[in-house]
Design a protein around this motif. Sequence first.
Motif, PDB file in Angstrom:
ATOM      1  N   ASN A  61      48.020  32.474  40.098  1.00  0.00           N
ATOM      2  CA  ASN A  61      48.334  31.801  41.279  1.00  0.00           C
ATOM      3  C   ASN A  61      49.244  32.642  42.170  1.00  0.00           C
ATOM      4  O   ASN A  61      49.123  32.684  43.332  1.00  0.00           O
ATOM      5  CB  ASN A  61      48.796  30.279  41.078  1.00  0.00           C
ATOM      6  CG  ASN A  61      47.826  29.360  40.440  1.00  0.00           C
ATOM      7  OD1 ASN A  61      46.523  29.486  40.889  1.00  0.00           O
ATOM      8  ND2 ASN A  61      48.151  28.449  39.548  1.00  0.00           N
ATOM      9  N   LYS A  62      50.220  33.224  41.239  1.00  0.00           N
ATOM     10  CA  LYS A  62      51.159  33.997  41.993  1.00  0.00           C
ATOM     11  C   LYS A  62      50.517  35.327  42.623  1.00  0.00           C
ATOM     12  O   LYS A  62      50.998  35.720  43.774  1.00  0.00           O
ATOM     13  CB  LYS A  62      52.270  34.588  41.270  1.00  0.00           C
ATOM     14  CG  LYS A  62      53.245  33.456  40.589  1.00  0.00           C
ATOM     15  CD  LYS A  62      54.012  32.751  41.651  1.00  0.00           C
ATOM     16  CE  LYS A  62      54.855  31.455  41.064  1.00  0.00           C
ATOM     17  NZ  LYS A  62      55.643  30.867  42.165  1.00  0.00           N
ATOM     18  N   LEU A  63      49.577  35.651  42.060  1.00  0.00           N
ATOM     19  CA  LEU A  63      48.687  36.993  42.599  1.00  0.00           C
ATOM     20  C   LEU A  63      47.961  36.706  43.569  1.00  0.00           C
ATOM     21  O   LEU A  63      47.739  37.833  44.634  1.00  0.00           O
ATOM     22  CB  LEU A  63      48.043  37.798  41.391  1.00  0.00           C
ATOM     23  CG  LEU A  63      48.501  38.414  40.286  1.00  0.00           C
ATOM     24  CD1 LEU A  63      47.700  38.923  39.067  1.00  0.00           C
ATOM     25  CD2 LEU A  63      49.608  39.664  40.762  1.00  0.00           C
ATOM     26  N   GLU A  64      47.321  35.550  43.695  1.00  0.00           N
ATOM     27  CA  GLU A  64      46.726  35.234  44.878  1.00  0.00           C
ATOM     28  C   GLU A  64      47.423  35.081  46.078  1.00  0.00           C
ATOM     29  O   GLU A  64      46.939  35.327  47.123  1.00  0.00           O
ATOM     30  CB  GLU A  64      46.174  33.728  44.597  1.00  0.00           C
ATOM     31  CG  GLU A  64      44.805  34.004  43.649  1.00  0.00           C
ATOM     32  CD  GLU A  64      44.072  32.365  43.537  1.00  0.00           C
ATOM     33  OE1 GLU A  64      44.559  31.512  44.057  1.00  0.00           O
ATOM     34  OE2 GLU A  64      43.181  32.203  42.693  1.00  0.00           O
ATOM     35  N   SER A  69      44.718  42.343  49.703  1.00  0.00           N
ATOM     36  CA  SER A  69      43.508  43.003  49.900  1.00  0.00           C
ATOM     37  C   SER A  69      42.444  42.261  48.889  1.00  0.00           C
ATOM     38  O   SER A  69      42.690  41.538  48.022  1.00  0.00           O
ATOM     39  CB  SER A  69      43.823  44.400  49.277  1.00  0.00           C
ATOM     40  OG  SER A  69      42.387  45.157  49.014  1.00  0.00           O
ATOM     41  N   GLN A  70      41.173  42.218  49.666  1.00  0.00           N
ATOM     42  CA  GLN A  70      40.187  41.216  48.868  1.00  0.00           C
ATOM     43  C   GLN A  70      39.573  42.110  47.937  1.00  0.00           C
ATOM     44  O   GLN A  70      39.252  41.607  46.744  1.00  0.00           O
ATOM     45  CB  GLN A  70      38.973  41.047  49.885  1.00  0.00           C
ATOM     46  CG  GLN A  70      39.379  40.150  51.100  1.00  0.00           C
ATOM     47  CD  GLN A  70      39.595  38.849  50.378  1.00  0.00           C
ATOM     48  OE1 GLN A  70      39.062  38.341  49.582  1.00  0.00           O
ATOM     49  NE2 GLN A  70      40.568  38.051  51.184  1.00  0.00           N
ATOM     50  N   LYS A  71      39.648  43.682  47.908  1.00  0.00           N
ATOM     51  CA  LYS A  71      39.241  44.258  46.709  1.00  0.00           C
ATOM     52  C   LYS A  71      40.074  44.055  45.684  1.00  0.00           C
ATOM     53  O   LYS A  71      39.463  43.995  44.402  1.00  0.00           O
ATOM     54  CB  LYS A  71      39.159  45.854  47.158  1.00  0.00           C
ATOM     55  CG  LYS A  71      38.071  46.120  48.187  1.00  0.00           C
ATOM     56  CD  LYS A  71      37.886  47.373  48.572  1.00  0.00           C
ATOM     57  CE  LYS A  71      36.951  47.848  49.679  1.00  0.00           C
ATOM     58  NZ  LYS A  71      36.994  49.345  49.816  1.00  0.00           N
ATOM     59  N   MET A  72      41.376  44.029  45.677  1.00  0.00           N
ATOM     60  CA  MET A  72      42.302  43.789  44.729  1.00  0.00           C
ATOM     61  C   MET A  72      42.254  42.603  44.027  1.00  0.00           C
ATOM     62  O   MET A  72      42.565  42.286  42.884  1.00  0.00           O
ATOM     63  CB  MET A  72      43.549  44.129  44.918  1.00  0.00           C
ATOM     64  CG  MET A  72      43.914  45.542  45.597  1.00  0.00           C
ATOM     65  SD  MET A  72      43.664  46.755  44.088  1.00  0.00           S
ATOM     66  CE  MET A  72      44.996  46.324  43.106  1.00  0.00           C
ATOM     67  N   LEU A  73      41.888  41.634  44.996  1.00  0.00           N
ATOM     68  CA  LEU A  73      41.786  40.253  44.219  1.00  0.00           C
ATOM     69  C   LEU A  73      40.500  40.028  43.273  1.00  0.00           C
ATOM     70  O   LEU A  73      40.577  39.053  42.624  1.00  0.00           O
ATOM     71  CB  LEU A  73      41.628  39.057  45.422  1.00  0.00           C
ATOM     72  CG  LEU A  73      42.773  38.637  46.420  1.00  0.00           C
ATOM     73  CD1 LEU A  73      42.541  37.824  47.436  1.00  0.00           C
ATOM     74  CD2 LEU A  73      43.654  38.216  45.363  1.00  0.00           C
ATOM     75  N   LYS A  74      39.606  40.768  43.265  1.00  0.00           N
ATOM     76  CA  LYS A  74      38.724  40.767  42.565  1.00  0.00           C
ATOM     77  C   LYS A  74      39.145  41.172  41.099  1.00  0.00           C
ATOM     78  O   LYS A  74      38.552  40.668  40.226  1.00  0.00           O
ATOM     79  CB  LYS A  74      37.558  41.810  42.634  1.00  0.00           C
ATOM     80  CG  LYS A  74      36.593  41.501  44.266  1.00  0.00           C
ATOM     81  CD  LYS A  74      35.363  42.669  44.499  1.00  0.00           C
ATOM     82  CE  LYS A  74      34.822  42.139  45.664  1.00  0.00           C
ATOM     83  NZ  LYS A  74      33.949  43.268  46.214  1.00  0.00           N
ATOM     84  N   PHE A  79      44.281  41.628  35.849  1.00  0.00           N
ATOM     85  CA  PHE A  79      45.851  42.001  36.179  1.00  0.00           C
ATOM     86  C   PHE A  79      46.456  40.730  35.347  1.00  0.00           C
ATOM     87  O   PHE A  79      47.631  41.012  34.681  1.00  0.00           O
ATOM     88  CB  PHE A  79      46.278  42.031  37.593  1.00  0.00           C
ATOM     89  CG  PHE A  79      45.970  43.398  38.059  1.00  0.00           C
ATOM     90  CD1 PHE A  79      45.528  44.494  37.572  1.00  0.00           C
ATOM     91  CD2 PHE A  79      45.303  43.326  39.654  1.00  0.00           C
ATOM     92  CE1 PHE A  79      45.174  45.451  38.156  1.00  0.00           C
ATOM     93  CE2 PHE A  79      45.080  44.175  40.216  1.00  0.00           C
ATOM     94  CZ  PHE A  79      44.979  45.522  39.634  1.00  0.00           C
ATOM     95  N   SER A  80      46.033  39.477  35.601  1.00  0.00           N
ATOM     96  CA  SER A  80      46.615  38.299  35.172  1.00  0.00           C
ATOM     97  C   SER A  80      46.812  38.328  33.494  1.00  0.00           C
ATOM     98  O   SER A  80      47.665  38.012  32.788  1.00  0.00           O
ATOM     99  CB  SER A  80      46.190  37.092  35.395  1.00  0.00           C
ATOM    100  OG  SER A  80      46.177  36.964  36.871  1.00  0.00           O
ATOM    101  N   ILE A  81      45.652  38.801  32.940  1.00  0.00           N
ATOM    102  CA  ILE A  81      45.429  38.703  31.535  1.00  0.00           C
ATOM    103  C   ILE A  81      46.387  39.852  30.812  1.00  0.00           C
ATOM    104  O   ILE A  81      47.191  39.436  29.912  1.00  0.00           O
ATOM    105  CB  ILE A  81      43.990  39.239  31.051  1.00  0.00           C
ATOM    106  CG1 ILE A  81      43.026  37.999  31.455  1.00  0.00           C
ATOM    107  CG2 ILE A  81      43.852  39.501  29.471  1.00  0.00           C
ATOM    108  CD1 ILE A  81      41.584  38.066  31.221  1.00  0.00           C
TER     109      ILE A  81
END
Length: 383
Positions: A61-64, A69-74, A79-81
């Motif tokens: 949730n923090k990363l969202e 960038s939409q590419k990084m959100l993929k 990253f979260s794991i």
Amino acid sequence: MIKIERKYWLIFGGVFLLYLGTRYWDSLMNVLQTIFHASMPLLVGCLFAYIVNLPLRVIENKLENIIQSQKMLKYKRVFSIVLSYLSIFLIIALVMRVVVPELISCVKLLVNGHTKSLAHITNLIQQNPQLEKYAHIANEAINGGKGTGSGFDISKVTNILMYGFGGTLKSVYSAANSVFSIGANILIGLAFSVYLLASKDHLKYQGYLLLDTYFYKISDKVMYVLRVFDESYSGYIVGQCKDALVLGGMTFLTMTVFRMPYAGMIAAVISFTALIPIIGAILGATVGAVIIFTVSPFKALMFIILIVVLQQVDNRITYPLIVGKNIGLPSVWVFAAVMIGGGVWGIFGMMFTVPLFSALYRLLKSDVYERQEAEINEVDDFI
């Protein structure tokens, strides 16, 4: 042609399976035991995945909110794991860094100063006539009922502590033989937990699809029950960890203020044992008192008084604020859950059954309220 209804086929099938189960019970248990041992790494992986998923939700949730960038959100799940596992491993490493060096020095002190510690106990007993009387009774029991005078034979007690209680060395040897299998299960479980977390959304969708396809009449109720259990266990784990950290921090600060030895190690031990409800802090306090006693019996007594005060503060203020809202279980049922879980599965059972009882209590409470409201509405309609 006579057509048999489906319910009769189900009854016949159930009776036949019951017959097979009773007729081949031993073989069935062997098969189930084999399946259980074979699936143990997967069960460990499920447990790891559930625990890691707790910080994973927060980090995701923090990363969202941070990543634009939409590419990084993929790649937010990846990253979260990684961040979740790194944070857990970092906490474990910090605890080990604090505990292990002081534990080694404490063991050395125990080995080198065990005679001094036993002398403290012997002098305390001999200076107190009432304690010496009970010591004499225990001494006769150790010597098989044969009186050996009024003195307290400390060597007998030492031998029992070192070599007795059901063959400690044999237990250690058998535990050492299982280290390899336990290590393999943990490594496989860690790998499997990563796969579960990476595809948790897809697995959740598949599970709901199967449930809605084959059990559509009760799918909503099943999902509600699963949500209640998830909230109970996740709330318990998070709340218990927060309370353990607070209790460990208070222990470290107060021990530092009063200049007691091994403050870091004992605070870490109490934080770990505080994860066990009700008796966890008592276990940690016992370990800390024994360790401090090797240095100073007076400081050990001060430590016991200090822990009693901190435990009262935790039980009356900290624990209800942090954990009480998450569990929502009356104290009498918490005590019952601890006793039942400890009797069935030991320490792990104590931690497992408290949120289990909490979930069952919440479901039963909700069902009772719904039934009572339905009865009241029926009476109102009748009137």
